[in-house]
Design a protein around this motif. Structure first.
Motif, PDB file in Angstrom:
ATOM      1  N   ALA A 212      -4.467  13.122  29.433  1.00  0.00           N
ATOM      2  CA  ALA A 212      -5.651  13.557  28.551  1.00  0.00           C
ATOM      3  C   ALA A 212      -6.740  12.668  29.461  1.00  0.00           C
ATOM      4  N   TYR A 213      -6.640  11.889  30.250  1.00  0.00           N
ATOM      5  CA  TYR A 213      -7.926  11.344  30.933  1.00  0.00           C
ATOM      6  C   TYR A 213      -7.724  11.365  32.416  1.00  0.00           C
ATOM      7  N   GLY A 214      -6.738  12.240  32.952  1.00  0.00           N
ATOM      8  CA  GLY A 214      -6.793  12.625  34.410  1.00  0.00           C
ATOM      9  C   GLY A 214      -6.398  11.429  35.228  1.00  0.00           C
ATOM     10  N   LEU A 215      -5.437  10.549  34.401  1.00  0.00           N
ATOM     11  CA  LEU A 215      -4.884   9.174  34.987  1.00  0.00           C
ATOM     12  C   LEU A 215      -3.398   9.378  35.643  1.00  0.00           C
ATOM     13  N   ARG A 216      -3.053   8.534  36.483  1.00  0.00           N
ATOM     14  CA  ARG A 216      -1.738   8.644  37.072  1.00  0.00           C
ATOM     15  C   ARG A 216      -1.627   7.146  37.758  1.00  0.00           C
ATOM     16  N   ARG A 217      -0.792   6.372  37.229  1.00  0.00           N
ATOM     17  CA  ARG A 217      -0.358   4.912  37.564  1.00  0.00           C
ATOM     18  C   ARG A 217       0.253   4.803  39.201  1.00  0.00           C
ATOM     19  N   ALA A 218      -0.357   3.959  39.979  1.00  0.00           N
ATOM     20  CA  ALA A 218       0.360   3.900  41.494  1.00  0.00           C
ATOM     21  C   ALA A 218       1.747   3.286  41.366  1.00  0.00           C
ATOM     22  N   PRO A 219       2.554   3.228  42.278  1.00  0.00           N
ATOM     23  CA  PRO A 219       3.806   2.291  42.172  1.00  0.00           C
ATOM     24  C   PRO A 219       3.711   1.127  42.190  1.00  0.00           C
ATOM     25  N   ASP A 220       2.480   0.643  42.462  1.00  0.00           N
ATOM     26  CA  ASP A 220       2.335  -0.976  42.625  1.00  0.00           C
ATOM     27  C   ASP A 220       1.569  -1.396  41.050  1.00  0.00           C
ATOM     28  N   MET A 221       1.552  -0.313  40.171  1.00  0.00           N
ATOM     29  CA  MET A 221       1.283  -0.583  38.587  1.00  0.00           C
ATOM     30  C   MET A 221       2.292  -0.236  37.857  1.00  0.00           C
ATOM     31  N   THR A 222       2.468  -0.942  36.509  1.00  0.00           N
ATOM     32  CA  THR A 222       3.358  -0.653  35.484  1.00  0.00           C
ATOM     33  C   THR A 222       2.469   0.252  34.347  1.00  0.00           C
ATOM     34  N   ALA A 223       3.261   0.892  33.529  1.00  0.00           N
ATOM     35  CA  ALA A 223       2.295   1.463  32.352  1.00  0.00           C
ATOM     36  C   ALA A 223       1.539   0.375  31.684  1.00  0.00           C
ATOM     37  N   TYR A 224       1.858  -0.709  31.841  1.00  0.00           N
ATOM     38  CA  TYR A 224       1.287  -1.902  30.782  1.00  0.00           C
ATOM     39  C   TYR A 224       0.015  -2.418  31.609  1.00  0.00           C
ATOM     40  N   ASP A 225      -0.199  -1.783  32.824  1.00  0.00           N
ATOM     41  CA  ASP A 225      -1.338  -2.292  33.520  1.00  0.00           C
ATOM     42  C   ASP A 225      -2.315  -1.177  33.362  1.00  0.00           C
ATOM     43  N   VAL A 226      -2.037  -0.096  32.799  1.00  0.00           N
ATOM     44  CA  VAL A 226      -3.072   0.959  32.490  1.00  0.00           C
ATOM     45  C   VAL A 226      -3.573   0.780  31.032  1.00  0.00           C
ATOM     46  N   GLN A 227      -4.375   0.120  30.690  1.00  0.00           N
ATOM     47  CA  GLN A 227      -4.955  -0.139  29.379  1.00  0.00           C
ATOM     48  C   GLN A 227      -4.946   0.850  28.263  1.00  0.00           C
ATOM     49  N   LEU A 228      -5.548   1.969  28.752  1.00  0.00           N
ATOM     50  CA  LEU A 228      -5.439   3.055  27.551  1.00  0.00           C
ATOM     51  C   LEU A 228      -3.989   3.377  27.148  1.00  0.00           C
ATOM     52  N   VAL A 229      -2.900   3.578  28.056  1.00  0.00           N
ATOM     53  CA  VAL A 229      -1.622   3.492  27.774  1.00  0.00           C
ATOM     54  C   VAL A 229      -0.960   2.507  27.180  1.00  0.00           C
ATOM     55  N   ALA A 230      -1.306   1.201  27.607  1.00  0.00           N
ATOM     56  CA  ALA A 230      -0.805   0.086  26.753  1.00  0.00           C
ATOM     57  C   ALA A 230      -1.099   0.119  25.639  1.00  0.00           C
ATOM     58  N   SER A 231      -2.262   0.333  25.216  1.00  0.00           N
ATOM     59  CA  SER A 231      -2.809   0.396  23.467  1.00  0.00           C
ATOM     60  C   SER A 231      -1.963   1.393  23.047  1.00  0.00           C
ATOM     61  N   VAL A 232      -1.584   2.509  23.609  1.00  0.00           N
ATOM     62  CA  VAL A 232      -1.211   3.546  22.921  1.00  0.00           C
ATOM     63  C   VAL A 232       0.676   2.834  22.323  1.00  0.00           C
ATOM     64  N   ILE A 233       1.153   2.409  23.360  1.00  0.00           N
ATOM     65  CA  ILE A 233       2.499   1.808  23.337  1.00  0.00           C
ATOM     66  C   ILE A 233       2.480   0.807  22.073  1.00  0.00           C
ATOM     67  N   ALA A 234       1.393  -0.064  22.277  1.00  0.00           N
ATOM     68  CA  ALA A 234       1.299  -1.314  21.309  1.00  0.00           C
ATOM     69  C   ALA A 234       1.238  -0.693  19.678  1.00  0.00           C
ATOM     70  N   ASP A 235       0.443   0.434  19.843  1.00  0.00           N
ATOM     71  CA  ASP A 235       0.271   1.080  18.274  1.00  0.00           C
ATOM     72  C   ASP A 235       1.403   1.851  17.897  1.00  0.00           C
ATOM     73  N   VAL A 236       2.195   2.533  18.924  1.00  0.00           N
ATOM     74  CA  VAL A 236       3.456   3.143  18.503  1.00  0.00           C
ATOM     75  C   VAL A 236       4.530   2.119  17.901  1.00  0.00           C
ATOM     76  N   VAL A 237       4.730   1.100  18.653  1.00  0.00           N
ATOM     77  CA  VAL A 237       5.683   0.164  18.177  1.00  0.00           C
ATOM     78  C   VAL A 237       5.130  -0.616  16.910  1.00  0.00           C
ATOM     79  N   ASN A 238       3.940  -0.810  16.783  1.00  0.00           N
ATOM     80  CA  ASN A 238       3.370  -1.297  15.607  1.00  0.00           C
ATOM     81  C   ASN A 238       3.737  -0.458  14.487  1.00  0.00           C
ATOM     82  N   MET A 239       3.753   0.679  14.589  1.00  0.00           N
ATOM     83  CA  MET A 239       3.569   1.555  13.364  1.00  0.00           C
ATOM     84  C   MET A 239       5.004   2.000  13.269  1.00  0.00           C
TER      85      MET A 239
END
Length: 395
Positions: A212-239
């Motif tokens: 949706a934002y043209g992003l792709r994390r590098a192998p040095d990065m986790t999903a949680y280093d991509v703040q846009l993705v991390a915020s979605v994960i947090a909200d999904v777990v929250n609700m």
């Protein structure tokens, strides 16, 4: 089936304080949701799909998704459907002596569910359910109603009284966009609650979310280093992942990498856990293939309330399962917290004398930990994920 069954009996005896328990497609949904572990995705176009499924089961895979959606070209869908029907018939013809994973089909449309169930015939007994892409309240209702419609009297007889499960994938742009996220999650919550007995787990489609934002994390990065993705994960777990009985099992996102890439940052694996014998070469191999990033993401998945993981390569399965085994220390803490005489609460020092266990706040964690111990086992006191991973890779 059970996790680590592909290891020799004597190896398991040396690794486990309490061995993984057995489960089957007839086990309670609560057990199966945790037991999914590393769910291996496979394009439904593979010509030797039946052989691939049997081979992966022999390597410790307990859940697979046969994909008719993003992993194949639009022009291949009809041929992939025919291939699925053919491969299920072949597996069914091999008899009940073979060991198979839990099998799910990832469809594109609700209509495919009804069509495929009818075409599978007796092979439907090998099917555990369907993976539902781009899941929202509106799309989800159509998918789930199609699942119910597919279970005719004849299908129910083939299934022996059990029901087919659904695993919705949360990956739509409406989840990524801040202004629509809350309403989208509220709608998803309503529809999955209505069909709660059919929803085995919720899966996160992070690759689609990134698109949706043209992003792709590098192998040095986790999903949680991509703040846009991390915020979605947090909200999904929250609700949707609450521990108060209203939540669902939510699985970890896919790790895309499986061959060496140029490294920009330092490795994320400390030397000390690998400091004996062959484990040093294991550390080197993991770093060379960027598995240190995968291992870190698996740990962050659990810290953020996720269980299991979507996998697109067989080499990812062993790390996910090794890190899913409950450590002896975790098990000791969970058992202490849940002792009947402590139902009134209180604080106690852990049996490892290195932390505080507070009975009431830690109860939900302890219950979740013991559910994981039921299907993944408890490691011996002197066994870490390094020994578990090394043993799995030797087979």
């Amino acid at each position: 089936m059970r996790h680590f069954e592909h290891l020799p009996v004597e190896v398991r005896a040396n690794l486990f304080h309490r061995e993984p328990g057995e489960f089957s497609v007839d086990s309670p949904a609560r057990t199966l949701a945790v037991a999914l572990g590393a769910t291996l995705y496979c394009p439904a176009t593979r010509p030797q799909l039946a052989d691939d499924i049997v081979k992966q089961a022999g390597r410790g895979v307990v859940s697979m998704v046969l994909c008719l959606e993003d992993s194949i070209d639009d022009a291949e869908v009809a041929g992939a459907e025919e291939n699925l029907v053919r491969q299920f018939a072949e597996l069914s013809g091999r008899g009940s002596g073979i060991s198979l994973p839990l099998l799910f089909i990832r469809v594109r449309t609700p209509e495919q569910i009804v069509d495929l169930v009818s075409r599978l015939g007796a092979g439907v007994r090998l099917l555990s359910g369907f993976v539902l892409p781009k899941f929202t309240e509106e799309r989800g209702r159509a998918f789930l109603e199609a699942l119910l419609s597919a279970e005719t009297a004849q299908v129910a007889e083939e299934l022996g009284g059990r029901q087919l499960f659904a695993m919705p994938v949360l990956e739509s742009p409406e989840l990524m966009h801040r202004e629509t996220r809350t309403d989208t999650l509220s709608g998803i919550s309503r529809i999955v609650d209505k069909y709660r007995e059919r929803v085995l787990a919720l899966r996160l489609g992070v690759t689609d979310l990134c698109s949706a934002y043209g992003l792709r994390r590098a192998p040095d990065m986790t999903a949680y280093d991509v703040q846009l993705v991390a915020s979605v994960i947090a909200d999904v777990v929250n609700m949707l992942g609450r521990a108060d009985g209203t939540g669902f099992t939510i699985t970890g996102p896919v790790w895309e990498y499986f061959k060496p890439h140029e490294r920009m940052f330092k490795p994320q694996l400390r030397i000390s856990p690998f400091s004996s014998g062959r484990a040093e070469s294991l550390r080197t191999a993991l770093i060379e293939h960027h598995m240190d990033g995968l291992l870190r993401e698996i740990e962050l998945d659990r810290a953020n309330g996720l269980q299991g993981k979507t996998c697109i390569h067989p080499s990812h399965v062993a790390p996910v399962h090794a890190l899913s085994v409950v450590s002896h220390e975790e098990f000791s803490d969970a058992v202490d917290i849940l002792e009947p005489q402590r139902c009134g609460g209180g604080v106690l020092r852990s049996s490892y004398t290195n932390k505080m266990n507070e009975v009431k706040p830690h109860r939900a964690w302890a219950e979740r930990t013991l559910r994981r111990a039921e299907v993944f086992g408890v490691a011996r006191e002197d066994v870490s994920f390094v020994e578990l991973l090394a043993a799995s890779l030797r087979t």
